[in-house]
Design a protein around this motif. Sequence first.
Motif, short mmCIF file in Angstrom:
data_model
loop_
_atom_site.label_atom_id
_atom_site.label_comp_id
_atom_site.label_asym_id
_atom_site.label_seq_id
_atom_site.Cartn_x
_atom_site.Cartn_y
_atom_site.Cartn_z
N GLU A 77 0.82 -1.21 0.00
CA GLU A 77 0.00 0.00 0.00
C GLU A 77 0.86 1.27 0.00
OE1 GLU A 77 -3.09 1.35 3.08
OE2 GLU A 77 -3.79 -0.60 2.46
N MET A 78 2.10 1.12 0.51
CA MET A 78 2.95 2.32 0.63
C MET A 78 3.64 2.69 -0.69
SD MET A 78 4.67 2.32 4.41
CE MET A 78 5.15 0.62 4.56
N THR A 79 3.57 1.80 -1.70
CA THR A 79 4.36 2.05 -2.91
C THR A 79 3.96 3.36 -3.61
OG1 THR A 79 2.93 0.36 -3.88
CG2 THR A 79 5.24 -0.20 -3.70
N ASP A 80 2.67 3.66 -3.67
CA ASP A 80 2.25 4.86 -4.41
C ASP A 80 1.84 6.02 -3.51
OD1 ASP A 80 2.65 3.55 -6.82
OD2 ASP A 80 0.65 2.64 -6.75
N MET A 81 2.21 5.96 -2.24
CA MET A 81 1.78 7.01 -1.31
C MET A 81 2.60 8.27 -1.49
SD MET A 81 1.33 5.73 2.57
CE MET A 81 0.01 4.55 2.79
N GLU A 85 0.39 11.87 2.14
CA GLU A 85 -0.46 10.71 2.48
C GLU A 85 0.24 9.85 3.53
OE1 GLU A 85 -2.83 10.17 -1.78
OE2 GLU A 85 -0.97 9.07 -1.42
N ALA A 86 1.57 9.71 3.40
CA ALA A 86 2.33 8.91 4.37
C ALA A 86 2.24 9.55 5.76
CB ALA A 86 3.80 8.80 3.94
N HIS A 87 2.29 10.86 5.79
CA HIS A 87 2.19 11.58 7.07
C HIS A 87 0.83 11.32 7.71
CE1 HIS A 87 1.62 15.02 9.83
NE2 HIS A 87 2.93 14.89 10.03
N LEU A 146 12.79 3.33 4.87
CA LEU A 146 11.76 3.98 5.68
C LEU A 146 12.28 4.20 7.10
CD1 LEU A 146 8.68 1.80 4.68
CD2 LEU A 146 9.01 4.21 4.12
N VAL A 147 11.49 4.87 7.88
CA VAL A 147 11.77 5.00 9.32
C VAL A 147 10.49 4.60 10.05
CG1 VAL A 147 13.43 6.88 8.98
CG2 VAL A 147 11.04 7.44 9.43
N PRO A 148 10.59 4.27 11.35
CA PRO A 148 9.36 3.93 12.08
C PRO A 148 8.37 5.10 12.00
CG PRO A 148 11.29 3.37 13.37
CD PRO A 148 11.78 4.17 12.20
N GLY A 149 7.08 4.76 11.90
CA GLY A 149 6.08 5.82 11.79
C GLY A 149 4.96 5.68 12.80
N PHE A 150 4.97 4.58 13.55
CA PHE A 150 3.89 4.36 14.51
C PHE A 150 4.42 4.35 15.95
CE2 PHE A 150 1.89 1.48 10.99
CZ PHE A 150 1.53 2.58 10.25
N GLY A 151 5.51 5.08 16.21
CA GLY A 151 5.98 5.22 17.59
C GLY A 151 7.26 4.48 17.94
#
Length: 268
Positions: A77-81, A85-87, A146-151
């Motif tokens: 799902e992240m490929t076209d974000m 939108e990622a934020h 990527l980096v962690p995005g949920f804490g």
Amino acid sequence: FPAYPTLLTDARGSILTITVNRPDALNALSSKVIEDLEHCIGAVSEALTNDDGAWPVRGVVITGAGKAFVAGADIREMTDMTPDEAHAYSSRMQQVTLAIEQLPVPVVAAVNGFALGGGCELAMACDMIYAASTASFGQPEVSLGLVPGFGGSVRLPQYVGQALARELLFTGRRLTAEEAHNAGLVAAIFETVDDLLDGARNTLELVARQSPAAVALVKKTVGQTQGLPTRDGLKIEADAFRQAFTTADKAEGTRAFLAKERPSFPGR
Ligand code: CO8
């Protein structure tokens, strides 16, 4: 509690088990899973906002279907974000982790398998992590650019300390259940997944015999004082101690002790 398209719910007595149920994608956190978690945690929170002393839920277990707990955010799902939108995606799941922390009852992550990236982050938002011997933990985001995005960058150092957290965040290296236990990330390890679920529910049954008002208050206090200077944390603790003295549970708990009886907590 209803079932949701990507979640199973199972209420036994006052213990609710939520199972992330996308085993074909190793329970990856798609936007649909995040939306369902948001609604499900919201429904639990709403059921617990009554002031009448009723506690239809006294504890929550979060686990995963099949061989994974949760193998992270949904990479497909992240490929076209877009960056924006990622934020929004990151912020939305962060809100879910905060909602879990704000529930007035304990939540146990029963980690049955892979807890990677967003999966490790979901587990860390819970009050306790229990693991099956086959579980593994890691923040492999850097291997994907990527980096962690949920804490993860915030909560992992709180659990395991700066040194190990940085090593794990920079290398993406996975910890076995035993290593995670030794590092303080995991509270207990169980041989099989069935034992793991029994162990999580048994702990919550034990919690359910205590004062609901006191458990809610101590959960809030531990959450609020994390990372504060000792002096500031102690002030919050003293306020919580004061608040306990306004509850019917405190009156009943201390009365029952002195009368050598089992307390029957009003839940207020
Ligand atoms: N997202 C989407 N699909 C996944 C994911 C995932 N995270 N993990 C596994 N799958 C899928 C696979 O693509 C595969 O699908 P298919 O059968 O259609 O090919 C299926 O699940 C089974 O997976 P594997 O065949 O790879 O199973 P293995 O047993 O061989 O390997 C692993 C298991 C080691 C767990 C492997 O699947 C893996 O490495 N998965 C990815 C783990 C990962 O890197 N997670 C971190 C993701 S990034 C993240 O979580 C960031 C969070 C914050 C983001 C916020 C920003 C917006």
